[in-house]
Design an enzyme around this catalytic site. Structure first.
Site, PDB file in Angstrom:
ATOM      1  N   GLY A 206       6.977  -5.675  -4.316  1.00 31.68           N
ATOM      2  CA  GLY A 206       6.105  -4.429  -4.595  1.00 31.68           C
ATOM      3  C   GLY A 206       6.663  -4.147  -6.016  1.00 31.68           C
ATOM      4  O   GLY A 206       7.324  -4.989  -6.678  1.00 31.68           O
ATOM      5  N   ASN A 207       6.149  -3.097  -5.957  1.00 37.37           N
ATOM      6  CA  ASN A 207       6.403  -2.502  -8.027  1.00 37.37           C
ATOM      7  C   ASN A 207       6.546  -0.743  -7.864  1.00 37.37           C
ATOM      8  O   ASN A 207       7.175  -0.540  -6.447  1.00 37.37           O
ATOM      9  CB  ASN A 207       5.638  -2.993  -8.187  1.00 37.37           C
ATOM     10  N   ARG A 208       6.681  -0.958  -9.124  1.00 37.03           N
ATOM     11  CA  ARG A 208       7.816   0.913  -9.028  1.00 37.03           C
ATOM     12  C   ARG A 208       6.697   1.814  -9.052  1.00 37.03           C
ATOM     13  O   ARG A 208       6.800   3.003  -9.421  1.00 37.03           O
ATOM     14  CB  ARG A 208       7.980   1.033 -10.179  1.00 37.03           C
ATOM     15  N   SER A 209       4.636   1.175  -9.197  1.00 30.51           N
ATOM     16  CA  SER A 209       4.058   2.744  -9.561  1.00 30.51           C
ATOM     17  C   SER A 209       4.714   3.856  -8.166  1.00 30.51           C
ATOM     18  O   SER A 209       4.578   3.491  -7.350  1.00 30.51           O
ATOM     19  CB  SER A 209       3.279   2.244  -9.445  1.00 30.51           C
TER      20      SER A 209
END
Ligand code: CTP
Length: 405
Positions: A206-209
């Site tokens: 995933g990512n930090r958005s």
């Protein structure tokens, strides 16, 4: 700033308490002015304690202080929540038969109405005319949320959540003008949040958005009159914006499918989502065990570029005159600074506008404020001043409006 919170007589008056708290906690000076009937729902003492200021409903208390003129004149913002059908009717016709309506007549600052009423009342021609009048007078009247109303009925008419009213109120303070209704009759698709690419039933890449910027974009577009579909990936438990259709997705593939579907016939697509560029080739059906082995490497394959796909489909004549907005989160490196990378990305992606955020060091991701640049395919470059994510959204929509066919 001096904020007047006007409270109409509806069951949603209890939500005005959270709103008042938000204003006081962020350092504003708040005066609450309920109508007489609002006090049937929430007591005067509650508003006095929350605001730290006296509360009156009529024009005959403290007469030497002339509050019916002074409170409006001195205010930097007036927010009415909930704005009932009756209160908006009185405000639209210029009545001044209590302290709140008198204050509305003397206020020259931005005025925000957050309506709450039953769907039938919201859709009645009288209310529609009153809302149009208030807007013509320069006030911002929010679109109400849809959902459960008092009792069993559902439909548009629910008071937007206090967080949302606060976000819009903050935007009006930052912009110091009314929100234009320039997107009425337009259909806008916004993607937001990060995608999650599964590895096994419990793990993902995933990512930090956080989704906050995309949600702000959807919220402000809806409040400017657009019919908005928000394609939401993973977000940090954000409230769905009022008057916005939300489609939840998980992976980049699902996001692509949803964006493609909803773009047909739309006027604009705003790709604020952080879409994973890669996904694991193999997704294990059962949880991957640590075992006695060294960790395996994860084989990745490329996801399709949704934004580039939209640009291509438009070139092929499939999407009419759809306007396309991309986002770029850049850090800058030995090959160039943030803007150099962003200009190259705009050329590569072929969208009409590119919103550029410098990321890293606590910037852009998860936080409530943002800044950056807005690059246009026509070579224009505009810096986006530091402010709330709603303000940044609003500036982007200011630039998008003229590009719509
Ligand atoms: N985007 C997309 N589909 C992808 C990846 C990105 O539609 N598979 C969109 C994002 O929503 C954003 C824009 O493309 O609007 C830029 O995303 P970004 O990840 O910064 O760009 P990349 O194309 O991945 O470029 P790079 O990896 O070189 O930074």
């Amino acid at each position: 700033m001096r904020i007047v919170v006007g409270v109409g007589g509806g069951i949603a008056a209890y939500k005005a308490c959270s709103l008042v708290r938000k204003f006081t906690e962020t350092g504003h000076h708040v005066r609450v002015i309920p109508t007489e009937s609002a006090l049937q729902f929430v007591g005067k003492a509650t508003f006095e304690a929350l605001s730290g200021n006296p509360v009156q409903t009529g024009v005959f208390a403290d007469v030497p202080e002339v509050p019916h003129v002074r409170l409006g004149q001195e205010a930097d913002l007036v927010v009415i929540a909930p704005a009932t059908a009756d209160l908006m009717a009185r405000a639209a016709s210029g009545r001044a038969d209590d302290l709140l309506t008198a204050t509305l007549l003397t206020a020259r600052c931005p005025v925000l109405f957050a309506p709450a009423m039953h769907t039938e009342m919201w859709e009645h021609p009288a209310t529609i005319a009153n809302v149009a009048t208030l807007r013509a007078h320069g006030s911002t009247v929010m679109e109400p949320a849809s959902g459960r109303l008092t009792g069993a009925d559902t439909g548009p008419g629910r008071l937007p959540e206090p967080e949302e009213i606060f976000a819009l109120a903050s935007l009006l303070l930052e912009r110091s003008d009314a929100l234009p209704r320039d997107l009425e009759g337009r259909r806008v698709v916004v993607s937001a949040g990060g995608t999650r690419e599964p590895l096994d039933p419990v793990r993902f890449l995933g990512n930090r958005s956080s989704g906050k910027q995309g949600y702000a974009m959807a919220r402000v577009a809806a409040q400017r009159g657009a019919q908005v579909t928000l394609i939401a990936g993973n977000t940090i438990g954000l409230e769905p914006p009022a008057a916005v259709e939300v489609v939840h997705v998980t992976t980049a593939e699902q996001m692509g499918t949803a964006v493609d579907k909803h773009s047909v016939g739309a006027d604009a697509v705003i790709m604020a989502a952080a879409v994973a560029d890669f996904r694991p080739v193999n997704v294990a059906a059962a949880k991957i065990k640590k075992g006695a082995h060294e960790p395996n490497s994860i084989e990745l394959t490329k996801n399709r570029d949704i934004l580039a796909g939209l640009v291509q489909a438009r070139r092929d004549g499939q999407l009419g005159g759809l306007a396309i907005v991309g986002f770029a989160a850049e850090t800058g490196d030995e090959h160039g600074d943030v803007l150099t990378h962003a200009r190259a990305k705009l050329a590569r992606k072929g969208c009409d506008l590119l919103v550029v955020n410098a990321v890293g060091e606590g910037k852009a991701f998860e936080v409530d404020n943002n800044d950056g640049w807005l690059l246009g395919a026509d070579g224009t470059e505009q810096s986006l001043d530091h402010g709330s994510k709603a303000l940044l959204a609003s500036r982007v929509l200011d630039a998008l409006g003229p590009l719509l066919r």
